[in-house]
Design a protein around this motif. Structure first.
Motif, PDB file in Angstrom:
ATOM      1  N   GLU A 484      -7.553 -16.832  -3.243  1.00  0.00           N
ATOM      2  CA  GLU A 484      -7.591 -16.228  -1.887  1.00  0.00           C
ATOM      3  C   GLU A 484      -5.820 -16.133  -1.618  1.00  0.00           C
ATOM      4  O   GLU A 484      -4.881 -17.150  -2.387  1.00  0.00           O
ATOM      5  N   GLU A 515      -3.678 -10.115   6.737  1.00  0.00           N
ATOM      6  CA  GLU A 515      -4.172 -10.181   6.102  1.00  0.00           C
ATOM      7  C   GLU A 515      -4.513 -10.931   4.937  1.00  0.00           C
ATOM      8  O   GLU A 515      -3.874 -11.152   4.223  1.00  0.00           O
ATOM      9  N   TYR A 516      -6.202 -11.292   4.873  1.00  0.00           N
ATOM     10  CA  TYR A 516      -6.452 -12.082   3.716  1.00  0.00           C
ATOM     11  C   TYR A 516      -7.286 -10.971   2.455  1.00  0.00           C
ATOM     12  O   TYR A 516      -7.998 -10.063   3.119  1.00  0.00           O
ATOM     13  N   GLU A 517      -6.956 -11.919   1.434  1.00  0.00           N
ATOM     14  CA  GLU A 517      -7.239 -10.514   0.154  1.00  0.00           C
ATOM     15  C   GLU A 517      -8.235 -12.139  -0.414  1.00  0.00           C
ATOM     16  O   GLU A 517      -8.195 -12.989  -0.592  1.00  0.00           O
ATOM     17  N   ASN A 518      -9.522 -11.093  -1.092  1.00  0.00           N
ATOM     18  CA  ASN A 518     -10.485 -12.328  -1.716  1.00  0.00           C
ATOM     19  C   ASN A 518     -10.655 -13.028  -1.405  1.00  0.00           C
ATOM     20  O   ASN A 518     -10.977 -14.361  -2.215  1.00  0.00           O
ATOM     21  N   ASP A 538     -12.538  -9.962   2.222  1.00  0.00           N
ATOM     22  CA  ASP A 538     -10.839  -9.538   2.554  1.00  0.00           C
ATOM     23  C   ASP A 538     -11.539  -9.242   4.203  1.00  0.00           C
ATOM     24  O   ASP A 538     -12.448  -9.227   4.581  1.00  0.00           O
ATOM     25  N   ASN A 570     -14.451  -4.916   2.744  1.00  0.00           N
ATOM     26  CA  ASN A 570     -14.903  -4.955   1.426  1.00  0.00           C
ATOM     27  C   ASN A 570     -16.069  -6.232   0.876  1.00  0.00           C
ATOM     28  O   ASN A 570     -15.478  -7.384   0.071  1.00  0.00           O
TER      29      ASN A 570
END
Length: 706
Positions: A484, A515-518, A538, A570
């Protein structure tokens, strides 16, 4: 670097700290929430006592950006800016709390009565100690003897007793502490017990648990010369009794008149060793080593029940160096941290099939899930006048050795693909995380700041309950697991001024955007018992936090407002479910929380050495869209809860040393449920799956120090 500092007074937990002032008032030490970038709130420490805080939510829920729910010690959780406690860095005396044993239980086991300080970092603004933090950090510090001993005193003790009406709770505690005359050595022993029955919500339904909480702390300290101190401690925290197996769903307490309960025990054992050394401006060193074991045991009635846990040990070194370069003042903060976490499962039901029920996962060669994390960080706090500039950088090396995934030797039916022992995967990541803060304070009380930080969090070990041969089979969802990451931005303003010699005003306002990813989800389904751990999309979270405080002589008025909004992006479909995934299984909160509004009014009556207060906490209703691609909305009704309380601390005379606290909480017996709980839709869900909070509760506590 923002570091909201909550100093939980020793007076609140152990001492009757009443000092005469020139104005003939009594001053208790304070729980002080302050920051290098925003002074958001100041709360008097006596609130810990007047609330008879058996759970942390009684103390921390007023802080803007912090949300707490849970009706027993098994399921109390801290939420911060849309992230749950697994995505926060939580430590006790420096020991990381990685107790992810079972997703229906919380990971935080702590007795508020022994806390002397809590550093609450709402959001991430620094690289120091924030490895793995996605929403913030909470650092608890327990009391030691040197904090309690008064001048000229070498030995002391405190006894306390309390009662709460809602769940017929009785509590008893004893603290004994002492030192030699030269204050070279000190020692403390603490024991506390709380016994209680099921409580009732505002509608009279059973909630909470029927059990006993035990906590004891042993701590020794020794000074090493004029500038150093070594402290060692051992703490045992235990929740033991009859609780719902899924503690966050009270349908296990009372569903259609039938109680579905487990006789269980949830414990934490922590060993910590701390060394502080500060001989000059160049060396301000803290060394910390620790070991913590969380264990959830539900085998008393059923030997094949859950018996699982998580062990974490680690070491950390941080030093501060102060120096000048021309007109600039520098505080260089640098250090390193290493920790290792293992999830284990000693449950006899851990393996599938009746023939396996007499054996554990280890009996079949199932290794523990393991994480190894190394971080190195450097930060420079550069100051000139009212300007502070803080650049920082951290390097993380993170390794995961886990069940299933790309290296698995099992297929989905549980059969071996090769002749190897058990299927496992190993992952490794190297990540650089910068952070930057700019803060300016004017001479007329106005200040402001702006900050940025890169976020990184490696995948946790599987929950202890999932360490079994079934979950060693799944390669589909774990194959391309990514850590993450995220980017967080924040801007804030603050203002404080003395309106007169006896009055003051402080204001603060913050806006954050992350903004957070994965984000990683971890779950299973009845149709597919394999644990699914996958990158589940995300998210974007943004929000506002406002706070104000007004003081006039012995009157204190404070208020706050917090709001946040989460958007998912996503989000993949989990094939075994046929539904959209979400990151909440690992770190994201279950849903957004309605706008939070708090109000607190307190007054000190100096003629009788008594504080009186009123507290209100309210949430607006929330009606939001579910995950991307899903139909329907989440509906949670708003509520407001009101408390009154009083504390009497005689400052002199024959009653000095006595402290009496009384309060009525949820005065109007409101039926309500915290927005932070797991159940998403209050309007359509079964009432048995909603964790309604306690109804009216009358609390009384008396303590004496001698």
């Amino acid at each position: 670097m923002q570091k909201n500092r909550v100093v939980l007074s020793l007076a609140a937990s152990f001492m009757l700290c009443a000092n005469a002032l020139a104005e003939d008032t009594v001053k208790l030490d304070t729980i002080e929430v302050s920051s290098t970038v925003a002074n958001t709130q100041t709360v008097d420490a006596y609130k810990v006592n007047t609330r008879n805080a058996g759970l942390l939510k009684d103390v921390l829920r007023d802080i803007p950006g912090v949300y707490m729910g849970g009706t027993n010690g098994y399921n109390q959780k801290i939420y911060m800016r849309g992230m749950n406690d697994r995505a926060l860095n939580i430590t006790i005396d420096g020991a990381r709390q990685k107790g992810n044993t079972f997703h229906h239980n919380a990971d935080l086991l702590i007795d508020p009565a022994i806390i002397k300080a809590v550093d609450v970092g709402v959001g991430v603004h620094s690289v120091v100690g924030t490895s793995g933090a996605m929403g913030g950090s909470v650092a608890f510090k327990t009391v030691d003897a040197s904090d309690l001993l008064e001048d000229g005193e070498i030995v002391g003790a405190r006894i306390n007793m309390g009662f709460a009406s809602n769940n017929d709770e009785f509590s008893q505690g004893l603290t004994i502490y002492g030192s030699d005359e030269d204050r070279i050595f000190d020692a403390l022993g603490y024991f506390n017990h709380r016994g209680y029955d099921f409580g009732k919500d505002g509608a009279g339904r059973a909630m909470g648990g029927d059990g006993d909480d035990y906590n004891y702390l042993l701590k020794l300290g020794v000074k090493t010369g004029d500038h150093g101190k070594l402290t060692g401690s051992y703490e045992h925290m235990e929740y033991k009794g009859i609780y719902p197996m899924k503690a966050e769903w009270p349908g296990g307490v009372d569903r259609n008149g039938k109680r579905i309960l487990k006789d269980s025990k949830y414990t934490r054992d922590t060993f910590a060793l701390n060394y502080d050394y500060n001989p000059n401006n160049y060396i301000d060193l803290n060394l910390n080593a620790y070991y913590t074991d969380h264990n959830l045991d539900m085998t008393k009635e059923d030997p094949s029940g859950i018996n699982t846990g998580v062990k974490t040990w680690g070491i950390k070194a941080i030093n501060k160096t102060n120096f000048q370069t021309g007109i600039l003042d520098h505080t260089l903060v640098y250090g390193t941290e290493y920790y290792q976490t293992k999830a284990y499962n000693d449950s006899k039901s851990a393996t599938s099939g009746n023939k396996f029920k007499t054996k554990t996962a280890n009996d079949f060669g199932i290794k523990d899930d393991e994480v190894k994390s190394l971080s190195i960080f450097l930060e420079d706090q550069i100051r000139h006048g009212g300007l502070t500039f803080v650049p920082g950088i951290r390097f993380d090396k993170y390794e995961l050795d886990t069940l299933g995934g790309k290296g698995s030797t099992y297929n989905a039916s549980g059969k071996k693909l090769n002749g190897d022992i058990k299927g496992r995967s190993k992952y490794s990541w190297n990540e650089w995380s910068p952070a930057l803060l700019l803060d300016y304070q004017t001479q007329f009380g106005l200040g402001g700041y702006i900050s940025y930080a890169k976020l990184f969090r490696g995948p946790d070990v599987f929950e202890g309950i999932r360490i079994n041969n079934v979950n060693a089979t799944d390669t589909k969802y774990n194959e391309d697991l990514k850590p993450e990451t995220g980017d967080t931005y924040e801007i804030g303003l603050r203002y404080s001024t003395d309106l007169s010699e006896v009055s003051s005003l402080s204001l603060s306002a913050k806006y954050f955007y992350t903004e957070y990813e994965n984000l990683i989800g971890e779950f299973s389904t009845p149709s597919n018992p394999n644990a699914v751990r996958m990158n589940a999309g995300d998210a974007r979270i943004n929000g506002i936090e406002l706070a104000a405080k007004f003081l006039y002589e012995n009157l204190s008025l404070s208020a706050s407002y917090s709001t946040q909004d989460t958007k998912y992006k996503n989000v993949p479909t989990v094939l075994s479910r046929g539904k959209k995934a979400s990151g909440y299984g690992s770190g994201l909160a279950y849903s957004d929380i309605g706008d939070k509004i708090t109000f607190n009014a307190e007054y000190f009556i100096s003629s009788i050495d008594t504080f009186v207060g009123w507290n209100t906490i309210a949430f607006t209703s929330i009606n939001e869209q579910k995950f991307e691609g899903e139909k329907g909305k989440v509906r949670k009704p708003g509520y407001a809860v009101h408390d009154i309380y009083a504390t009497w601390v005689p400052n002199s005379g024959k009653f000095k040393g006595l402290e009496v606290n009384f309060g009525i909480y949820n005065i109007f017996d409101k039926t309500y449920a915290s927005h932070s709980q797991r159940t998403l839709d209050f309007s359509s869900a079964e009432k048995s799956s909603i964790d309604f909070e306690e109804g009216r509760n009358v609390k009384f506590n008396v303590s004496y120090k001698f």
